[in-house]
Write a protein that holds these residues in place. Structure first.
Motif, PDB file in Angstrom:
ATOM      1  N   THR A  33       0.863  -1.159   0.116  1.00 26.05           N
ATOM      2  CA  THR A  33      -0.155  -0.056   0.171  1.00 26.05           C
ATOM      3  C   THR A  33       1.116   1.295  -0.091  1.00 26.05           C
ATOM      4  O   THR A  33       0.383   2.293  -0.464  1.00 26.05           O
ATOM      5  CB  THR A  33      -0.930   0.068   1.138  1.00 26.05           C
ATOM      6  OG1 THR A  33      -0.058  -0.096   2.359  1.00 26.05           O
ATOM      7  CG2 THR A  33      -2.076  -1.148   1.030  1.00 26.05           C
ATOM      8  N   ASN A 111      -0.120  -4.407   3.688  1.00 24.96           N
ATOM      9  CA  ASN A 111       0.098  -3.264   4.491  1.00 24.96           C
ATOM     10  C   ASN A 111       1.371  -3.473   5.271  1.00 24.96           C
ATOM     11  O   ASN A 111       1.624  -2.529   6.123  1.00 24.96           O
ATOM     12  CB  ASN A 111      -1.262  -3.137   5.388  1.00 24.96           C
ATOM     13  CG  ASN A 111      -1.234  -4.220   6.368  1.00 24.96           C
ATOM     14  OD1 ASN A 111      -0.617  -5.367   6.208  1.00 24.96           O
ATOM     15  ND2 ASN A 111      -1.807  -3.880   7.694  1.00 24.96           N
ATOM     16  N   GLU A 114       3.494   0.039   5.066  1.00 27.00           N
ATOM     17  CA  GLU A 114       2.479   1.081   5.728  1.00 27.00           C
ATOM     18  C   GLU A 114       2.622   0.957   7.197  1.00 27.00           C
ATOM     19  O   GLU A 114       2.775   2.018   8.312  1.00 27.00           O
ATOM     20  CB  GLU A 114       1.128   1.171   5.122  1.00 27.00           C
ATOM     21  CG  GLU A 114       0.513   2.064   5.748  1.00 27.00           C
ATOM     22  CD  GLU A 114      -1.168   2.050   5.164  1.00 27.00           C
ATOM     23  OE1 GLU A 114      -1.894   2.762   5.667  1.00 27.00           O
ATOM     24  OE2 GLU A 114      -1.224   1.129   4.374  1.00 27.00           O
ATOM     25  N   THR A 115       2.623  -0.144   7.812  1.00 24.95           N
ATOM     26  CA  THR A 115       2.584  -0.582   9.214  1.00 24.95           C
ATOM     27  C   THR A 115       4.060  -0.198   9.930  1.00 24.95           C
ATOM     28  O   THR A 115       3.911   0.627  10.902  1.00 24.95           O
ATOM     29  CB  THR A 115       1.976  -1.782   9.554  1.00 24.95           C
ATOM     30  OG1 THR A 115       0.665  -2.129   8.957  1.00 24.95           O
ATOM     31  CG2 THR A 115       1.874  -2.141  11.033  1.00 24.95           C
TER      32      THR A 115
END
Length: 289
Positions: A33, A111, A114-115
């Motif tokens: 992402t 993700n 992003e995390t």
């Protein structure tokens, strides 16, 4: 989090004969992402179709780049993989928020980065971050294979903040690099953050490539990290019990004694070694009390 708000990052992927798994790993990175600034895939002396896969993804995605590294045919953990990582690192600039050493046989959730970006943003003293490792069992189910130390990040998918990576002067080219990095991070005032919601699929069983030479290299690494013989014996016993192989103790001590006999140069300073031993004893005593 929007891509504009996320931290910038690079990924370096050493790959030695990873034809079976590499495409899955690269696809999982390309599907993030929040995309990386650049991904360098190091073809580390592969003799299979690894180079072809690297070329395909480099043509398909502008942020992928391949580079060749000449080493050996042996699939031995430790110095070989860090040397390949450093080859990829040499192609990158220092204009990143965090950098990632990624194995060629993992599959990341979409993700993931992003995390990881959010984790590093949450606290400036977090120096190393990553998810949890899962392996497929004989029934085909993905099961947790994370170490007993829940703060430890597997070497297969480690992310380092720029400040931490620079403070510890990069990765050590030796077996045990993914232990000494966390110890040195703590020496420089950083901590690790393992995110259990990030489930990383490790397609090759962890430790599957380890043999007697690798186990002796593990003992050598304990010498190079200035563990001392007592901590080395305790750590070897723990490994032997965990894996149900008492010969691990013999092999580790053999490697330790050889390194000491040949006066192999340490990979940490005396001050760092003192800190490492103190930290190790603290953890040992905490588990005994």
């Amino acid at each position: 989090m929007s891509s504009q708000d996320a931290l910038s990052y690079y990924v370096v992927i050493p790959a030695h004969n990873e034809e079976e798994f590499l495409a899955d790993a690269l696809e999982s990175v390309a599907s993030q992402t929040v995309l990386p600034k650049k991904v360098v895939i190091v073809n580390d002396h592969s003799t299979d179709g690894t180079a072809k896969i690297i070329d395909e993804y480099s043509s398909k995605y502008p942020f992928f780049e391949g580079v060749n590294n000449h080493s050996s045919d042996e699939h031995l953990p430790g110095s070989k993989v860090v040397a390949a990582f450093n080859k990829g690192l040499s192609l990158l600039h220092n204009d990143y928020d965090f950098i990632v050493k990624l194995d060629a046989d993992v599959v990341l959730p979409a993700n993931y980065f992003e995390t990881i970006s959010e984790v590093f943003r949450s606290s400036p003293d977090i120096g190393i971050a990553g998810g949890y490792a899962y392996e497929k069992n004989p029934e085909g189910k993905w099961i947790l294979k994370h170490p007993m130390d829940k703060d430890h990040i597997r070497g297969a998918f480690k992310a380092y903040s720029n400040s931490c990576f620079q403070a510890m002067n990069g990765l050590r080219t030796a077996m045990g690099w993914d232990t000494v990095d966390e110890l040195l991070a703590q020496y420089h005032g950083f901590r690790t953050a393992a995110v259990n919601s990030l489930k990383v699929k490790h397609q090759r069983p962890i430790g599957a490539a380890y043999n007697i030479k690798a186990r002796r290299s593990q003992g050598k690494a304990m010498f190079l990290m200035r563990y001392g013989i007592i901590i080395t014996m305790i750590a070897s016993l723990k490994m032997a019990l965990k894996n149900g192989k008492l010969r691990i103790i013999r092999d580790n001590l053999h490697g330790y004694r050889d390194a000491r006999k040949n006066a192999v140069p340490y990979i940490v300073t005396p001050e760092e070694g003192k800190f490492i031993r103190k930290l190790r004893w603290k953890r040992i005593l905490r588990k005994l009390i």
